[in-house]
Scaffold this motif. Structure first.
Motif, PDB file in Angstrom:
ATOM      1  N   THR A  40       0.966  -1.650   0.122  1.00 24.90           N
ATOM      2  CA  THR A  40      -0.112   0.324   0.167  1.00 24.90           C
ATOM      3  C   THR A  40       1.067   1.646  -0.148  1.00 24.90           C
ATOM      4  O   THR A  40       1.848   1.217   0.778  1.00 24.90           O
ATOM      5  N   ARG A  41       0.869   1.705  -0.932  1.00 24.05           N
ATOM      6  CA  ARG A  41       1.752   3.175  -0.889  1.00 24.05           C
ATOM      7  C   ARG A  41       1.282   4.651  -0.244  1.00 24.05           C
ATOM      8  O   ARG A  41       0.179   4.756  -0.885  1.00 24.05           O
ATOM      9  N   GLU A  42       2.082   5.237  -0.475  1.00 25.69           N
ATOM     10  CA  GLU A  42       1.406   6.844  -0.038  1.00 25.69           C
ATOM     11  C   GLU A  42       2.181   7.708  -1.622  1.00 25.69           C
ATOM     12  O   GLU A  42       3.189   7.817  -1.701  1.00 25.69           O
ATOM     13  N   GLY A  43       1.217   8.272  -2.064  1.00 25.17           N
ATOM     14  CA  GLY A  43       1.713   8.837  -2.932  1.00 25.17           C
ATOM     15  C   GLY A  43       1.600  10.619  -2.694  1.00 25.17           C
ATOM     16  O   GLY A  43       2.065  11.178  -3.430  1.00 25.17           O
ATOM     17  N   CYS A  44      -0.016  10.834  -1.934  1.00 23.76           N
ATOM     18  CA  CYS A  44       0.513  12.319  -1.538  1.00 23.76           C
ATOM     19  C   CYS A  44       0.129  12.758  -0.452  1.00 23.76           C
ATOM     20  O   CYS A  44       0.076  13.860   0.004  1.00 23.76           O
ATOM     21  N   GLY A  45      -0.755  11.347   0.454  1.00 24.04           N
ATOM     22  CA  GLY A  45      -0.848  11.603   2.101  1.00 24.04           C
ATOM     23  C   GLY A  45      -2.337  12.638   2.332  1.00 24.04           C
ATOM     24  O   GLY A  45      -2.854  13.357   3.168  1.00 24.04           O
ATOM     25  N   THR A  46      -2.885  12.931   1.277  1.00 25.80           N
ATOM     26  CA  THR A  46      -3.856  13.935   1.540  1.00 25.80           C
ATOM     27  C   THR A  46      -5.294  13.532   0.462  1.00 25.80           C
ATOM     28  O   THR A  46      -6.306  14.676   0.769  1.00 25.80           O
ATOM     29  N   GLY A  47      -5.208  12.416   0.116  1.00 25.55           N
ATOM     30  CA  GLY A  47      -6.740  11.529   0.053  1.00 25.55           C
ATOM     31  C   GLY A  47      -7.080  12.130  -1.517  1.00 25.55           C
ATOM     32  O   GLY A  47      -8.294  12.286  -1.857  1.00 25.55           O
ATOM     33  N   VAL A  48      -6.044  12.318  -2.475  1.00 23.34           N
ATOM     34  CA  VAL A  48      -6.344  13.151  -3.888  1.00 23.34           C
ATOM     35  C   VAL A  48      -5.755  11.483  -4.819  1.00 23.34           C
ATOM     36  O   VAL A  48      -5.981  11.424  -5.637  1.00 23.34           O
ATOM     37  N   CYS A  49      -4.593  11.314  -4.611  1.00 28.01           N
ATOM     38  CA  CYS A  49      -4.050  10.186  -5.589  1.00 28.01           C
ATOM     39  C   CYS A  49      -4.718   8.808  -5.128  1.00 28.01           C
ATOM     40  O   CYS A  49      -4.816   7.901  -6.896  1.00 28.01           O
ATOM     41  N   GLY A  50      -5.341   8.065  -4.260  1.00 29.16           N
ATOM     42  CA  GLY A  50      -5.473   6.826  -4.552  1.00 29.16           C
ATOM     43  C   GLY A  50      -4.448   5.905  -4.458  1.00 29.16           C
ATOM     44  O   GLY A  50      -5.207   3.948  -4.072  1.00 29.16           O
ATOM     45  N   ALA A  51      -3.121   6.214  -3.946  1.00 31.75           N
ATOM     46  CA  ALA A  51      -2.608   4.953  -4.490  1.00 31.75           C
ATOM     47  C   ALA A  51      -2.162   3.958  -3.103  1.00 31.75           C
ATOM     48  O   ALA A  51      -2.545   2.798  -2.880  1.00 31.75           O
ATOM     49  N   CYS A  52      -3.150   5.185  -1.583  1.00 34.38           N
ATOM     50  CA  CYS A  52      -3.010   4.390  -0.683  1.00 34.38           C
ATOM     51  C   CYS A  52      -4.838   3.323  -0.119  1.00 34.38           C
ATOM     52  O   CYS A  52      -4.448   2.562   1.038  1.00 34.38           O
ATOM     53  N   THR A  53      -5.240   3.310  -1.014  1.00 32.68           N
ATOM     54  CA  THR A  53      -5.780   2.258  -1.398  1.00 32.68           C
ATOM     55  C   THR A  53      -6.105   1.183  -0.981  1.00 32.68           C
ATOM     56  O   THR A  53      -5.989   0.053  -1.541  1.00 32.68           O
ATOM     57  N   VAL A  61     -11.081   2.631   0.563  1.00 31.12           N
ATOM     58  CA  VAL A  61     -10.961   3.842   1.668  1.00 31.12           C
ATOM     59  C   VAL A  61      -9.867   4.183   1.679  1.00 31.12           C
ATOM     60  O   VAL A  61      -8.798   3.530   0.764  1.00 31.12           O
ATOM     61  N   ASN A  62      -9.320   5.630   1.018  1.00 36.68           N
ATOM     62  CA  ASN A  62      -7.910   6.047   1.140  1.00 36.68           C
ATOM     63  C   ASN A  62      -7.732   5.624   2.721  1.00 36.68           C
ATOM     64  O   ASN A  62      -7.270   6.626   3.615  1.00 36.68           O
ATOM     65  N   SER A  63      -6.833   4.681   2.759  1.00 37.58           N
ATOM     66  CA  SER A  63      -6.037   4.432   4.060  1.00 37.58           C
ATOM     67  C   SER A  63      -4.605   5.657   4.648  1.00 37.58           C
ATOM     68  O   SER A  63      -4.743   6.107   5.946  1.00 37.58           O
ATOM     69  N   CYS A  64      -4.463   6.887   3.681  1.00 38.27           N
ATOM     70  CA  CYS A  64      -4.091   8.029   4.309  1.00 38.27           C
ATOM     71  C   CYS A  64      -4.662   8.999   5.206  1.00 38.27           C
ATOM     72  O   CYS A  64      -4.621   9.779   5.237  1.00 38.27           O
ATOM     73  N   LEU A  65      -6.232   8.173   4.832  1.00 38.71           N
ATOM     74  CA  LEU A  65      -6.974   9.812   5.897  1.00 38.71           C
ATOM     75  C   LEU A  65      -8.346   9.101   6.637  1.00 38.71           C
ATOM     76  O   LEU A  65      -9.221   9.934   7.191  1.00 38.71           O
TER      77      LEU A  65
HETATM   78  S1  FES Z   1      -1.625   8.434  -0.519  1.00 39.28           S
HETATM   79 FE1  FES Z   1      -2.564  10.265  -2.380  1.00 39.28          FE
HETATM   80  S2  FES Z   1      -4.848   9.274  -1.654  1.00 39.28           S
HETATM   81 FE2  FES Z   1      -3.933   7.894   0.372  1.00 39.28          FE
END
Ligand code: FES
Ligand code: FES
Lengths: 162, 805
Positions: A40-53, A61-65
């Motif tokens: 599970t990756r972090e791309g933005c940490g702000t719920g925008v990119c979806g890499a952490c789904t 869900v976005n696991s970063c949020l």
């Molecule tokens: S890291 Fe980009 S949406 Fe969670």
């Protein structure tokens, strides 16, 4: 600003865990740092990119949020949980066949999203795929390949009677 | 879609074989630097400047140093006291300090670094550092930077000596121009005097961000034996090794740079970024240290150059291009990074791939107090193509000529001289143009469909829209001179390993190199393991960028494999008592060409040579291309590159007359790839470049206010998603084999990015009769341009301002 600690129980990829976390621990960090599930990756940490789904009780869900505490008592599925007995999930096979990835930093997120989509709509139209996946970013921009991977996965799942 | 080459099933090359990294990547197991954890590892954070230009008066790191969990705090003042340390780095000029020494030069310039037990502790401690600044007047754009008496971003400059093509660069003294490229060919002024028409316009292209989903991240540690090990998200491991060795005064053998998979690069991860400061902290603390940027920091680390291009073209009554004069201004930000090379390489193509006898180009690399700009997919060429292909279109339209036919008539052909005086070789630009024009049915309907505006109904709501079609071509030269080294090892069981410093960042290089080795040695692609860059074992490679890996590393690997094959054949020829020239390798066997059943399996060949199991045959090669440096005053060179790559794009757009929204309905993009080694991967590269570039054409743009980036996050900065992919988008492979390419291949990493913006801009013009000169083509700009144009359009309705068809 010391965060409170608490004990939680949750199920990740079918396995139960009991962990002590800080209140402000994000699900993303629980997965990556505590459980070493780094797919599970972090791309933005702000719920925008979806890499952490990831899937929380089957819903993406976005696991970063998502706070780890919110996952207490629930089932989490990550990319590591898709293959069973060393056999790739049909969605994963489809991504390989259609090359729905390049650098693949977005891929775990797209695959989890695809799984959720096909669980909900087994045979989505192109428009539904675009709509459903519109929240995920692929900067390598392999969108046409990803679309074919989703359609291929849909056929595979149908053929296997899900 | 061309599908040539996919039928030859017996071969490893020329087929869309599956990616060798597939299983790892769909299971989440592919390892990136972000996943790297070393026992005892600390986390680092940076304190950055809040001001665009200021002198550092005093730094008090006392509170940070005593913050719980903190192991070290380092500032610029510490750097100058460290014996044997050269604190400056940069691939063109050594103009960037590891941490700002005496001055900060942009909002975001690193001022201090903290290493602590956790990421949070490091970030908290960084905020406790107190810095007293004396604000200096700043130059916030190119215009301000060029003004006489403007404040200087850098008072002194020291050229770096890392690359042959940058050895001779000289900055202009006491100005903010750190490099000025000049090209002079023929007599421009006389030609303008003779021209029937003169076109003069200024085009701009904004700063934009690479936004790889994986941000920059570096882990560094020092082993007991004094080896500095750095694992980093870099596209240039060999250069980073060199740079770290120089900074820290270490032998090259004592710096080990390893690179796992990269989560996207697109040029952002070229040259040194986080490696010097992370290594410094590791040396300071004697602990492993990890530094990973936040998305917001990523935005101020590097970006695509904002460019202003003034272009003037003299045209004869019959349409011949007599003269072109181009002045290109590159906002390179506070540190040059690789900008001088961008300014040089894109500068010399700024007149386009056209037959123009008189050319004058001035390309200026300008320091400003903005974040640094550097390499971005296309390396500056898309920005100059935007100018010359928009203007070329304007010329054709004004003369009442079909834009495709006009380009065809004036494009350079094989053997013609480029503006640099370099003879053109292996150039399928006309084929690319024809292919994309055909694909969007150029010449049939729609193009220039104004007036009347057809009414389109969407969800029952009528919209007034206009449609138009546009094309554009682009050309870029491969970086030369450049060097790739490779080692190929064949194992006794018929599997093979490749040692190469090419970085797998999504482009499919692992698969490509495996295909080349499999083809050369007659083994299976999945049995070839490509070892990821590790400067302790993988030989020097200039860089993974600039569309150079297929050609350069491909050749190195092919030659190394050929050396293994020679040894294999020498052994087999003894056994089989046949001349080695008559031997072939395929399907894990060595056999006689004319009598295929006379042969040996690879294990049998090894058995004949070695009395042990698991042995290896090793081949090595270094592939180096040469170039003649461009003349300092005229920019002329008989051999400016070994390879040109060309492409073309065609777009059909729909413009909403109420909202100004531009939608790309149909898009075709063609690239001359030489011969495709993996056709699917070529198409992926072409498509990926195109989609990203469509986003950059329509909305991507970094906004600055007073030197401060105001949209530096994924919440504020839009990048192309599913919705932005045109309903019909077709990548087209055009094949013009390169005589020196491995199996005829060229490369394709950037070709798809070159001409996108201009094709869309030209289509918008065909739709509206309005030419937009500033990217991105936002709805506000479209509406504004329409308003300004309305009176003129009404007067000339139905006349020349329409495309063909
Ligand atoms: S890291 Fe980009 S949406 Fe969670
Ligand atoms: S594959 Fe690179 S971001 Fe999607």
């Amino acid at each position: 600003m010391e965060a409170m600690e608490r004990q939680i129980r949750l199920t990740v990829n079918g396995q139960e865990h009991e962990l002590t976390i800080r209140d402000n621990t994000l699900l993303l960090w629980l997965l990556r740092d505590d459980l070493k599930l780094v797919g599970t990756r972090e791309g933005c940490g702000t719920g925008v990119c979806g890499a952490c789904t990831v899937l929380l009780d089957g819903r993406p869900v976005n696991s970063c949020l998502t706070l780890a505490a919110q996952a207490a008592g629930h089932h989490v599925t990550t990319i590591e949980g898709l293959a069973t007995n060393g056999r790739l999930h049909p969605v994963q096979e489809a991504y390989i066949e259609e090359r729905g990835f390049q650098c693949a930093f977005c891929t775990s997120g797209f695959i989890m999203m695809t799984k959720a989509l096909l669980d909900e709509i087994p045979n989505p139209s192109e428009e539904e795929v675009r709509e459903y996946l519109s929240e995920n970013i692929c900067r390598c921009a392999g969108y046409p390949d990803i679309l074919r991977a989703v359609q291929n996965a849909s056929r595979k799942l149908a053929a296997r009677g899900r | 879609m061309t599908r040539t080459g996919e039928g030859r099933d017996a071969r490893a090359v020329g087929r869309s074989v599956p990616r060798v990294d597939g299983a790892e990547k769909v299971t989440g197991r592919a390892a990136y630097v972000t996943d790297c954890v070393v026992p005892g590892m600390l986390h680092a954070a940076l304190l950055r400047s809040p001001l665009p230009h200021a002198r550092i008066r005093r730094i008090d790191a006392g509170r940070a140093a005593t913050h719980p969990g903190v192991s070290a705090v380092v500032t610029g003042a510490d750097l100058v006291q460290m014996p044997g340390l050269d604190p400056y780095f940069g691939p063109a000029f050594q103009d960037q300090a590891i941490l700002a020494i005496d001055k900060v030069r942009f909002v975001g310039d690193p001022v201090a670094a903290v290493a602590a037990a956790t990421r949070e502790a490091a970030r908290e401690a960084a905020q406790l550092i107190e810095v007293e600044y004396e604000e200096l007047s700043a130059v916030l754009d190119v215009q301000a930077a060029l003004r006489a008496g403007a404040p200087l971003v850098h008072e002194r400059l020291r050229p770096s000596q890392a690359f042959a093509d940058l050895m001779g660069i000289e900055a202009e003294r006491q100005t903010n121009v750190c490099y000025h490229f000049k090209l002079r060919r023929g007599d421009v002024e006389r030609a303008f005097a003779e021209a029937a028409h003169v076109f003069e316009d200024t085009y701009t292209s904004p700063a934009a961000q690479h936004a790889p989903l994986e941000p920059h991240v570096t882990v560094a540690w020092v082993t007991e034996g004094g080896l500095l090990h750095v694992t980093s998200s870099t596209q240039s491991p060999s250069y980073v090794r060199l740079s770290l060795a120089r900074i820290f005064g270490l032998p090259l053998s004592k710096v080990r740079v390893t690179v796992p998979y990269l989560g996207g690069g697109y040029g952002a991860k070229t040259y040194d970024k986080l490696e010097p400061v992370t290594a410094l902290l590791a040396l300071r603390t004697r602990r492993p240290v990890k530094l990973q940027l936040t998305r917001e920091e990523e935005f101020v680390t590097i970006h695509k150059h904002a460019v202003t291009t003034r272009i003037r073209t003299g045209v004869a009554a019959d349409g011949r291009l007599l003269a072109r004069e181009v002045a290109v201004y590159w906002d390179s930000g506070a540190y040059a990074d690789i900008a001088p090379r961008v300014v040089h390489k894109s500068g010399y193509t700024a007149a386009g791939p056209y037959a123009i006898p008189n050319v004058k180009i001035d390309s200026y690399c300008v320091y400003t107090n903005r974040p640094p700009a550097g390499a971005f997919r296309g390396f500056g060429v898309p920005q100059v193509v935007w100018a010359y292909e928009s203007q070329t279109d304007a010329i054709a339209t004004r003369l009442g000529l079909d834009p495709v036919a006009y380009r065809r008539a004036h494009l350079l052909r094989e053997g013609d001289l480029f503006a640099t005086g370099t003879p053109m070789r292996s150039l399928a630009v006309i084929e690319c143009l024809d292919a994309v024009a055909r694909e969007i049915e150029w010449g049939s309907g729609l193009a220039g469909s104004s007036p009347p505006a057809p009414e389109v109904r969407e969800a029952g709501v009528p919209r007034r829209v206009l449609r138009g079609k546009g094309v554009a071509v682009g050309i870029k030269a491969a970086l030369a001179p450049s060097i790739s080294g490779a080692t190929v090892m064949l194992n006794a069981d018929g599997s093979a390993s490749v040692l190469s410093s090419t970085v797998e960042m999504g482009q499919g290089s692992d698969t490509l190199l495996a295909q080349i080795v499999a083809e050369a040695l007659g083994v299976r692609v999945p049995d070839v393991q490509v070892v990821h860059p590790d400067t302790a074992v993988t030989p020097y490679d200039t860089i993974t960028a600039a569309t150079r890996s297929t050609f350069h590393m491909g050749n190195a690997v092919l030659q190394a494999a050929a050396r293994v094959r020679e040894q294999l054949f020498a052994i087999a020829s003894d056994r089989l008592e046949v001349d080695p020239d008559l031997l072939r390798a395929r399907d894990g066997r060595v056999f006689v060409a004319e009598a295929e059943d006379r042969g040996l399996t690879i294990p049998e060949v090894f058995g004949a040579a070695f009395q042990a199991a698991g042995t290896t045959l090793v081949g090595e090669a270094v592939y180096q291309t040469s170039a003649i440096p461009t003349d300092h005053e005229t920019g002329q060179s008989e051999r400016v590159t070994v390879m040109w790559f060309v492409g073309a794009s065609a777009a059909e757009v729909e413009v909403d007359l109420e909202t100004g929204q531009v939608r790309v309905l149909r898009f075709a993009t063609a690239a001359d790839v030489g011969r495709p080694i993996n056709p699917h991967h070529c198409r992926q590269q072409i498509l990926g470049s195109a989609v990203t570039s469509i986003g950059q054409t329509l909305f991507e743009c970094l906004h600055f206010e007073g030197g401060q980036l105001t949209n530096g996050s994924f919440l504020d900065y839009m990048i192309a998603g599913y919705r932005d992919v045109p309903p019909i988008i077709t990548p087209i492979i055009v094949e013009r084999a390169h005589p020196e390419g491995p199996y005829g291949a060229k490369g394709v990493g950037e070709t798809g990015a070159l001409s996108v913006a201009a094709a869309i801009g030209n289509a918008v013009h065909a739709a509206l009769g309005v030419r937009l000169r500033d990217l991105p083509l936002t709805p506000e700009r479209v509406l504004q341009a329409m308003r300004e144009r309305e009176p003129a359009r009404a007067a000339r309705r139905g006349q020349v301002e329409r495309g063909p068809g």
